[in-house]
Design a protein around this motif. Structure first.
Motif, PDB file in Angstrom:
ATOM      1  N   ASP A  84       0.896  -1.288  -0.094  1.00  0.00           N
ATOM      2  CA  ASP A  84      -0.110   0.199  -0.043  1.00  0.00           C
ATOM      3  C   ASP A  84       0.864   1.152   0.115  1.00  0.00           C
ATOM      4  O   ASP A  84       0.234   2.507  -0.078  1.00  0.00           O
ATOM      5  CB  ASP A  84      -0.904   0.007   1.065  1.00  0.00           C
ATOM      6  CG  ASP A  84      -1.877  -1.124   1.238  1.00  0.00           C
ATOM      7  OD1 ASP A  84      -2.316  -1.449   2.536  1.00  0.00           O
ATOM      8  OD2 ASP A  84      -2.156  -1.299   0.169  1.00  0.00           O
ATOM      9  N   SER A  85       2.094   1.079   0.051  1.00  0.00           N
ATOM     10  CA  SER A  85       3.088   2.158   0.207  1.00  0.00           C
ATOM     11  C   SER A  85       2.858   2.967  -1.112  1.00  0.00           C
ATOM     12  O   SER A  85       3.443   2.302  -2.223  1.00  0.00           O
ATOM     13  CB  SER A  85       4.418   1.804   0.626  1.00  0.00           C
ATOM     14  OG  SER A  85       4.659   1.143   1.928  1.00  0.00           O
ATOM     15  N   ALA A  86       2.537   4.109  -1.027  1.00  0.00           N
ATOM     16  CA  ALA A  86       2.463   4.939  -2.599  1.00  0.00           C
ATOM     17  C   ALA A  86       1.863   6.464  -2.279  1.00  0.00           C
ATOM     18  O   ALA A  86       1.980   6.530  -0.853  1.00  0.00           O
ATOM     19  CB  ALA A  86       1.394   4.265  -3.248  1.00  0.00           C
ATOM     20  N   VAL A  87       1.696   7.027  -2.864  1.00  0.00           N
ATOM     21  CA  VAL A  87       1.237   8.460  -2.850  1.00  0.00           C
ATOM     22  C   VAL A  87      -0.364   8.568  -3.086  1.00  0.00           C
ATOM     23  O   VAL A  87      -0.721   7.870  -4.075  1.00  0.00           O
ATOM     24  CB  VAL A  87       1.973   9.624  -3.638  1.00  0.00           C
ATOM     25  CG1 VAL A  87       1.033  10.845  -3.637  1.00  0.00           C
ATOM     26  CG2 VAL A  87       3.480   9.698  -3.455  1.00  0.00           C
ATOM     27  N   TYR A  88      -0.958   9.052  -2.251  1.00  0.00           N
ATOM     28  CA  TYR A  88      -2.570   8.779  -2.379  1.00  0.00           C
ATOM     29  C   TYR A  88      -3.046  10.387  -2.526  1.00  0.00           C
ATOM     30  O   TYR A  88      -2.879  11.185  -1.734  1.00  0.00           O
ATOM     31  CB  TYR A  88      -3.182   8.287  -1.065  1.00  0.00           C
ATOM     32  CG  TYR A  88      -2.855   6.757  -0.932  1.00  0.00           C
ATOM     33  CD1 TYR A  88      -1.735   6.130  -0.271  1.00  0.00           C
ATOM     34  CD2 TYR A  88      -3.927   5.757  -1.257  1.00  0.00           C
ATOM     35  CE1 TYR A  88      -1.400   5.081  -0.318  1.00  0.00           C
ATOM     36  CE2 TYR A  88      -3.667   4.542  -1.196  1.00  0.00           C
ATOM     37  CZ  TYR A  88      -2.300   3.935  -0.733  1.00  0.00           C
ATOM     38  OH  TYR A  88      -2.010   2.773  -0.712  1.00  0.00           O
ATOM     39  N   PHE A  89      -3.926  10.284  -3.506  1.00  0.00           N
ATOM     40  CA  PHE A  89      -4.694  11.688  -3.922  1.00  0.00           C
ATOM     41  C   PHE A  89      -6.116  11.467  -3.784  1.00  0.00           C
ATOM     42  O   PHE A  89      -6.635  10.613  -4.060  1.00  0.00           O
ATOM     43  CB  PHE A  89      -4.346  11.898  -5.415  1.00  0.00           C
ATOM     44  CG  PHE A  89      -2.845  12.371  -5.770  1.00  0.00           C
ATOM     45  CD1 PHE A  89      -2.034  11.246  -6.311  1.00  0.00           C
ATOM     46  CD2 PHE A  89      -2.363  13.962  -5.419  1.00  0.00           C
ATOM     47  CE1 PHE A  89      -0.715  11.462  -6.631  1.00  0.00           C
ATOM     48  CE2 PHE A  89      -1.047  13.923  -5.893  1.00  0.00           C
ATOM     49  CZ  PHE A  89      -0.255  13.018  -6.565  1.00  0.00           C
ATOM     50  N   CYS A  90      -6.544  12.457  -3.125  1.00  0.00           N
ATOM     51  CA  CYS A  90      -7.942  12.859  -3.215  1.00  0.00           C
ATOM     52  C   CYS A  90      -8.391  13.562  -4.144  1.00  0.00           C
ATOM     53  O   CYS A  90      -7.353  14.545  -4.657  1.00  0.00           O
ATOM     54  CB  CYS A  90      -8.612  12.989  -1.727  1.00  0.00           C
ATOM     55  SG  CYS A  90      -8.216  14.972  -1.431  1.00  0.00           S
ATOM     56  N   ALA A  91      -9.559  13.471  -4.826  1.00  0.00           N
ATOM     57  CA  ALA A  91     -10.067  14.426  -5.940  1.00  0.00           C
ATOM     58  C   ALA A  91     -11.378  14.754  -5.643  1.00  0.00           C
ATOM     59  O   ALA A  91     -12.239  13.900  -5.024  1.00  0.00           O
ATOM     60  CB  ALA A  91      -9.793  13.512  -7.234  1.00  0.00           C
ATOM     61  N   ALA A  92     -11.891  15.645  -6.031  1.00  0.00           N
ATOM     62  CA  ALA A  92     -13.303  16.202  -6.038  1.00  0.00           C
ATOM     63  C   ALA A  92     -13.921  16.473  -7.506  1.00  0.00           C
ATOM     64  O   ALA A  92     -13.121  17.228  -8.174  1.00  0.00           O
ATOM     65  CB  ALA A  92     -13.593  17.408  -5.050  1.00  0.00           C
ATOM     66  N   LEU A  93     -15.202  15.931  -7.622  1.00  0.00           N
ATOM     67  CA  LEU A  93     -15.637  16.199  -9.155  1.00  0.00           C
ATOM     68  C   LEU A  93     -17.074  17.170  -8.845  1.00  0.00           C
ATOM     69  O   LEU A  93     -17.944  16.413  -8.018  1.00  0.00           O
ATOM     70  CB  LEU A  93     -15.952  14.691  -9.521  1.00  0.00           C
ATOM     71  CG  LEU A  93     -16.711  14.759 -10.877  1.00  0.00           C
ATOM     72  CD1 LEU A  93     -16.342  15.612 -12.046  1.00  0.00           C
ATOM     73  CD2 LEU A  93     -16.971  13.370 -11.287  1.00  0.00           C
ATOM     74  N   ALA A  94     -17.188  18.083  -9.747  1.00  0.00           N
ATOM     75  CA  ALA A  94     -18.578  18.742  -9.669  1.00  0.00           C
ATOM     76  C   ALA A  94     -18.874  18.622 -11.175  1.00  0.00           C
ATOM     77  O   ALA A  94     -18.333  19.131 -12.146  1.00  0.00           O
ATOM     78  CB  ALA A  94     -18.325  20.324  -9.293  1.00  0.00           C
TER      79      ALA A  94
END
Lengths: 113, 114
Positions: A84-94
Motif C-alpha cells: 500500500d506504500s504509495a502517494v494517495y490523492f483525493c479528488a473532487a468532482l463537480a
C-alpha cells in the motif's frame, strides 16, 4: 485557491495497522469524491469513490468516509500492507454547472513491515 | 484490456523549442483528459475532450499550448515555444462518457525544459 487540501504530506504506519488519510474541500458544489493511488513513474490508479449523498463506501480493505457538514473525507485502509506504500490523492468532482475535477496535493503513505 | 498509452515517456528540450506529447486512450473511452502535474502537487486538468470536441479547455494556456483529437481517439498536446516553467509530468487519462467516477491514467510524459 486550493479547493481540495491534503494537509499531511506523509504518513508512516506499521503493517497490519489502520492507515487514515484525510482530505478537506471548500466547494459545496462537489458531488463525487475519489481516491487514487500512485506509484513512482506510473499514473494514478483509481481506488474508491463516494457520492455526496452517501457518508460511507467500502471496498475490501478500503473505506471512504464523507462528512459533508465538515467538508471532510477520509480513506481508511485496514489492515495496511507494505504494497500500500504509495502517494494517495483525493479528488473532487463537480458535474453541475462548471465542470470541475480537482486533485489534492497527495499524501505519501509508507507501510512499515 | 490495454491501458492508456503515452509517448514519449521522457523528453528533454531547450527553452523556446516545441514539444508534442501523444496519447492513445482505452478503447471505447470517449472522454479524454490532459493533466499537468508539477513536483509535489496533484494533477491539474488542462483540457477535456468528449469524442473530438474540447468541452473544457479553460485551464489550457492557449498562447503556447494546443491540443487536438481529430478522430475522437488519439490525442496530441503541443507546447510551442516551451518555457522553463513547463517542466512537469503531463498525464493523459480516459474514461467512459458520463462516468462520474474513475479515470484511467497513462504513465505520463516527464518534460524537462533547460
Amino acid at each position: 485557491d486550493q479547493q481540495v487540501k491534503q494537509n499531511s504530506p506523509s504518513l508512516s504506519v506499521q503493517e497490519g495497522r489502520i492507515s487514515i488519510l484525510n482530505c478537506d474541500y471548500t466547494n459545496s458544489m462537489f458531488d463525487y469524491f475519489l481516491w487514487y493511488k500512485k506509484y513512482p513513474a506510473e499514473g494514478p490508479t483509481f481506488l474508491i469513490s463516494i457520492s455526496s449523498i452517501k457518508d460511507k463506501n467500502e471496498d475490501g480493505r478500503f473505506t471512504v468516509f464523507l462528512n459533508k457538514s465538515a467538508k471532510h473525507l477520509s480513506l481508511h485502509i485496514v489492515p495496511s500492507q507494505p504494497g500500500d506504500s504509495a502517494v494517495y490523492f483525493c479528488a473532487a468532482l463537480a458535474t453541475s454547472g462548471t465542470y470541475k475535477y480537482i486533485f489534492g496535493t497527495g499524501t505519501r503513505l509508507k507501510v512499515l513491515a | 484490456e490495454a491501458g492508456v498509452v503515452q509517448s514519449p515517456r521522457y523528453k528533454i528540450i531547450e527553452k523556446k523549442q516545441p514539444v508534442a506529447f501523444w496519447c492513445n486512450p482505452i478503447s471505447g473511452h470517449n472522454t479524454l483528459y490532459w493533466y499537468r502535474q508539477n513536483l509535489g502537487q496533484g494533477p491539474e486538468l488542462l483540457i477535456r475532450y468528449e469524442n473530438e470536441e474540447a468541452v473544457d479547455d479553460s485551464q489550457l494556456p492557449k498562447d503556447r499550448f494546443s491540443a487536438e483529437r481529430l478522430k475522437g481517439v488519439d490525442s496530441t498536446l503541443k507546447i510551442q515555444p516551451a518555457e522553463l516553467g513547463d517542466s512537469a509530468v503531463y498525464l493523459c487519462a480516459s474514461s467512459r462518457s458520463g462516468s462520474h467516477n474513475e479515470q484511467f491514467f497513462g504513465p505520463g510524459t516527464r518534460l524537462t525544459v533547460l
